[in-house]
Design a protein around this motif. Structure first.
Motif, mmCIF file in Angstrom:
data_model
loop_
_atom_site.group_PDB
_atom_site.id
_atom_site.type_symbol
_atom_site.label_atom_id
_atom_site.label_comp_id
_atom_site.label_asym_id
_atom_site.label_seq_id
_atom_site.Cartn_x
_atom_site.Cartn_y
_atom_site.Cartn_z
ATOM 1 N N LEU A 5 0.833 -1.197 0.000
ATOM 2 C CA LEU A 5 0.000 0.000 0.000
ATOM 3 C C LEU A 5 0.872 1.252 0.000
ATOM 4 N N ARG A 6 1.991 1.192 0.722
ATOM 5 C CA ARG A 6 2.888 2.342 0.755
ATOM 6 C C ARG A 6 3.478 2.600 -0.628
ATOM 7 N N GLY A 34 0.825 4.183 -2.837
ATOM 8 C CA GLY A 34 0.732 5.627 -2.565
ATOM 9 C C GLY A 34 1.948 6.365 -3.094
ATOM 10 N N GLY A 35 3.127 5.752 -2.900
ATOM 11 C CA GLY A 35 4.366 6.400 -3.329
ATOM 12 C C GLY A 35 4.398 6.620 -4.820
ATOM 13 N N LEU A 80 1.791 7.018 -6.874
ATOM 14 C CA LEU A 80 0.898 8.124 -7.228
ATOM 15 C C LEU A 80 1.529 9.458 -6.836
ATOM 16 N N VAL A 84 -8.021 5.196 -4.157
ATOM 17 C CA VAL A 84 -6.908 5.686 -3.346
ATOM 18 C C VAL A 84 -7.350 5.812 -1.893
ATOM 19 N N TRP A 85 -8.586 6.304 -1.736
ATOM 20 C CA TRP A 85 -9.106 6.404 -0.376
ATOM 21 C C TRP A 85 -9.184 5.024 0.272
ATOM 22 N N GLY A 122 -7.436 2.459 -0.343
ATOM 23 C CA GLY A 122 -6.079 2.049 0.010
ATOM 24 C C GLY A 122 -5.637 2.707 1.311
ATOM 25 N N PHE A 123 -5.945 3.998 1.414
ATOM 26 C CA PHE A 123 -5.611 4.749 2.612
ATOM 27 C C PHE A 123 -6.338 4.161 3.827
ATOM 28 N N SER A 148 -4.893 0.837 4.816
ATOM 29 C CA SER A 148 -3.602 0.917 5.505
ATOM 30 C C SER A 148 -3.799 1.384 6.953
#
Lengths: 585, 365
Positions: B21-22, B25-26, B28, B83-84, B86-87, B90
């Motif tokens: 997940l990190r 995010g990284g 994007l 994305v949310w 995923g956030f 996490s």
């Protein structure tokens, strides 16, 4: 036993006031105001002076007014129009069917009937005299107090005064009492005044209602449409009675001259061709043609380049030789036999120019001949269409100004169609479409109908414009129900095809219908462009707002996910969306 | 007693999930930092991109991929939602909290990320699964618990407050719910040498009462109808981490047969995920042939049942001889029987006669 009795026009309308629209107290008060306002506007239009009309309605005796508002009112109308010459005042207001409009040019009123009807109605409901003050701008102001002798259709003058016109005032004031129901008529009256102001943006109209409220409709321009010119009757619009009336007054001694002098757009050529078509042309027998006539014929031809082009140079000998062999009974056929390639109309012209065409004296036409002449006028297809100089359309600029003033729309499109005719009457259709502003959002499109600058407020459903508007597939023009859209249709004609005497709605004449349809389509197409653009802008706004909403969130969540502390700068990305889109247009 | 040999799989998985997940995010973040609209690419889940792979022995996704681009007005909303998600996942994993699909749907509203409806939010979570390759259970999003287990298995909890605590799965006579804490637990030790998965709660209780776990040295798992994904994953772990063979007992109808098949070969819906199947698991019955052999009381097959059998005939997962034979037999006898049908021979008949025979038959294969 049956008794027969002659009745005067005043008496006729007294007995049949429904025909003129005085059906009930509320309708009567509406029609009264309308007729007098129209007279005032017409009289200022004729002077090419921007009209100023002041209307005041007061309750004469409040105690007699019923709860519903039915009571006796006093109506005063003042204008800055032409004024009326003193000698005409009694007849103009005291005699039915006496009017200045009884001729062919566009005006609001047609017969000068309405104003007198309104006064007649006041008299029969209150039995009070009418006061008329008028001046044509000269040194005197004339005041009359009078009533109508209904049975004899004559004005009864009760009092008359002459005063010095110190202020050089010009115009007319009419004041009288009538029974009516203002409160029921109020919405129609106000709507009438509003629509009148819309289509007469150069007029100042003030109205004080019985409660003392002042309604002002101010002019936004002093520009006026060019005044109409009077025209002759067009042959297509003639009936036997009209023809007989013209014959009675004509000074023409032959039909050729008569047609040219009394009919619209008929010249020497048309007159000849038509009379030939109708069988009213006589030419001498070639056998009895005198030598002088032959000489005249030859000379006329040889002198004129125009004729020479067709006949070449003719010699007297050539004609005389022909005459000896001639079998034909008339000159037309005779010349045709010598010049087989020359058109009949050209031969006719040559003969007429040489004084060899005879037509009857119109005063000596027998009744069957008059009927035949009228019938032939209708059958002859080569008359030129009437021109529109007798019409006074508002014009696109004034139309736009009027709509902007009264409706304050976001979008407006106006169109004036080319002149057209129906049954010999010229007409012009003006259309407009407006969006937004003060236009109410309704399921149906709001329609403003006008004929010769008069708002038509009743019987909307029967009107040709409504039928036309209903027949259009509005989705094609991106119009959805509930949009604030108004359509205006203005028909100008020397004879508006009203279906009833009440001047409420226009009949389905195919020629008129086509013009209205095309006019509406034209402005509708422009509305479509506007709506499409608007839709695009709205979509764009929405689109941008979507990016503006989500992009920062993506940035924030990604930052959290990635374990970073500072979010990436997305301003440039947002800007790029905007820039790209404006370029894309 | 068998001790678990492999290293703690749950701990490893948790780290992998967070790491993934990190990275997601990284990536994007990096795209945006470069002044570009972020985008992700993931395998397409459309039906034409789902294949059955005989090698992997489950449905897999093909080569086709879809790109979700924030520049695209139609993509940006689902993109943001993903994305949310995923956030949110996490956060769940980091804080060791669990939640449900329904929770996810409501939680979004706190971030002004309102989903139109539950299916939309479910779909976004499936997107996240596809993009990362992890099941939502790995993100601590669990379905409602309805399946259970019972038997000599000692687990060691990893959930907050219970870390290191051990519990033997025989400690509660009704069985233990297969919930987030069981799924995320490490296997400490077990005395079982097989797993018996049962479709229906009634039979699960009967088996416990009749001490099947002792008599057959088995760990009993109740699937409660179609096994939830967490349970399928749990069965996979029992099979791979503890080397326990898995036997499945269902009703004798096309639906029961398919419950077994989904445990064995997975479903098309989960083609983007691995670790939810137990390819070596075996279906033990009730077979159509059992209906004939044991003369079980039956119900006639309905039109829907027959239609379903014809579908299964064409299904690439049903290629084995056993499956083909049973489908054919069902269609021939046009009858079905429930597991409880054995009760006509007495309540314990199924445990005394049928089960031993079946286990012997299957372990012989």
């Amino acid at each position: 036993m049956v008794t027969f009795q002659e009745i005067s026009p005043a008496d006729f309308f007294y007995r049949n006031r429904d025909i003129a629209g005085f059906t009930n107290p509320s309708r009567a008060i509406f029609v009264s105001i309308r007729e007098l306002v129209e007279n005032s506007l017409d009289s200022a239009d004729q002077m090419s002076v921007p009209p100023e009309v002041y209307v005041r309605l007061t309750e004469e005796d409040a105690s007699t007014t019923t709860e519903s508002g039915n009571g006796v009112y006093r109506l005063l109308i003042m204008d800055n129009g032409s004024g009326i010459a003193a000698r005409h005042i009694p007849s103009a207001f005291g005699q039915v069917l006496f009017g200045s409009n009884y001729k062919l040019k566009q005006a609001r009123g047609t017969f000068g009937l309405g104003g007198t009807m309104a006064i007649l109605y006041g008299q029969i409901t209150t039995h009070k005299p009418v006061l008329v003050k008028s001046s044509t701008g000269g040194s005197k102001v004339y005041e009359f107090k009078m009533m109508i002798d209904i049975q004899r259709n004559r004005p009864l003058i009760l009092d008359r005064k002459t005063r010095r016109n110190k202020e050089n005032w010009r115009g007319t004031i009419v004041e009288y009492s009538l029974e009516g129901d203002y409160y029921r008529a109020m919405s129609k009256i106000l709507e009438y005044l509003k629509q009148t102001a819309l289509l007469t943006p150069y007029a100042d109209i003030k109205f004080v209602d019985p409660k003392g409220r002042l309604y002002m409709f101010n002019r936004v321009t002093t520009k006026m449409p060019p005044p109409p010119t009077e025209t002759l009757t067009h042959p297509y619009g003639v009936d036997v009675e009209t023809l007989q009336r013209i014959i009675r007054v004509t000074e023409s001694r032959n039909l050729l001259d008569f047609m040219r002098k009394h009919f619209h757009r008929v010249g020497q050529g048309t007159s000849l061709s038509f009379l030939d078509f109708a069988g009213f042309i006589r030419t001498p027998d070639p056998k009895r043609l005198k030598p002088e006539a032959v000489a005249r014929l030859v000379e006329t031809n040889n002198k004129s380049k125009k004729f020479r082009k067709f006949f070449g140079r003719i010699t007297e000998e050539q004609i005389k030789v022909g005459l000896k062999k001639a079998k034909s009974q008339d000159m037309i056929a005779f010349l045709k036999s010598i010049f087989p390639n020359v058109d009949r109309t050209i031969i006719l012209r040559l003969l007429a120019s040489s004084g060899l065409v005879r037509t009857k004296n119109p005063k000596k036409l027998k009744p069957p001949e008059i009927v035949k002449l009228v019938r032939m006028m209708k059958q002859y297809t080569d008359f030129l269409p009437p021109d529109a100089s007798c019409l006074s359309p508002l014009g696109e600029d004034l139309l736009r100004a009027g709509i902007l003033k009264e409706l304050k729309p976001e979008f407006i499109a106006v169109s004036q169609r080319k002149p057209s005719t129906y049954a010999g009457h010229p007409f012009i259709v003006e259309t407009a479409i407006a969006y937004g502003g003060d236009i109410p959002k309704k399921d149906d499109i709001v329609v403003y109908r006008f004929a010769n600058k008069i708002p038509l407020l009743y019987d909307e459903a029967s009107d040709v414009s409504i039928r036309v508007i209903r027949s259009i597939n509005w989705r094609r023009y991106k119009v959805a129900s509930g949009m604030p859209i108004a359509i205006l249709v203005h028909l100008c004609s020397t004879k508006v095809p009203y279906k009833t005497v009440g001047k409420e709605f226009i009949a389905d004449r195919p020629e008129v219908k086509v013009e209205i349809l095309n006019g509406i389509r034209e402005v509708a197409r422009r509305l479509q462009t506007f709506l499409a653009k608007r839709e695009h802008v709205a979509k764009e706004k929405k689109r941008l707002s979507v990016f503006a909403k989500y992009l920062p969130k993506i940035a924030q969540f990604s930052t959290d996910l990635a374990g970073k502390t500072e979010a990436p700068d997305i301003e440039l990305l947002l800007k790029s969306v905007r820039k790209y889109e404006t370029e894309g247009k | 007693m068998k001790r678990k040999e492999s290293e703690s799989s749950t701990k490893k998985k948790k780290d992998a999930v967070l790491n993934d997940l990190r990275e997601f995010g990284g990536e994007l973040y990096g795209q945006m930092e470069k002044g570009k609209f972020p985008w992700v690419e993931m395998p397409s889940r459309s039906t034409e991109n789902i294949y059955y792979s005989p090698d992997v022995r489950q449905y897999i996704l093909g080569e086709k991929s879809v790109k979700r681009h924030a520049r695209n007005i139609r993509h940006i909303k689902p993109f943001t939602q993903m994305v949310w998600a995923g956030f949110f996942a996490s956060e769940l994993v980091k804080n060791r909290k669990t939640s449900t699909l329904r929770d996810v749907y409501y939680s979004a509203q706190a971030y002004e990320m309102t989903f139109k409806d539950q299916p939309e939010s479910n779909n976004i979570l499936t997107d996240l699964e596809t993009a990362t390759g992890f099941a939502r259970e790995d993100f601590n999003v669990f379905p409602e618990e309805r399946s259970a287990l019972f038997g000599d298995l000692t687990i060691e909890y990893t959930v907050p407050g219970y870390e290191g605590k051990q519990l033997n799965m025989t400690s509660h006579p009704d069985g233990v719910m297969i919930g987030p804490s069981v799924v995320s637990a490490e296997f400490a030790k077990t005395g079982c040498d097989k797993v018996i998965a049962i479709e229906k709660g009634g039979l699960f209780t009967r088996f416990i009462e009749e001490r099947v776990h002792e008599k057959f040295n088995a760990l009993l798992v109740l699937t409660a109808g179609q096994a939830p994904r967490a349970t399928r994953h749990f069965l996979n772990r029992l099979n791979t981490e503890l080397d326990l063979p898995v036997y499945i007992f269902t009703d004798g109808d096309p639906w029961g047969m398919h419950i077994a098949m989904v445990i064995i070969s997975g479903s098309a819906n989960a083609a983007h995920l691995r670790g939810l199947t137990t390819p070596d698991a075996k279906w033990g019955g009730v077979y159509a042939t059992d209906i004939v052999d044991y003369k079980l009381p039956t119900d006639p097959l309905t039109d829907v049942d027959i239609k379903r059998l014809h579908e299964l005939e064409k299904d690439p997962r049903y290629t084995g001889d056993l499956w083909k034979r049973e489908i054919k037999t069902f269609l021939k006898i046009k009858k079905k029987a429930e597991q409880e049908a054995f009760s006509r021979y007495g309540l314990t008949y199924i445990v005394d006669e049928y089960l031993p025979a079946k286990l012997e038959e299957m372990s012989a294969d």
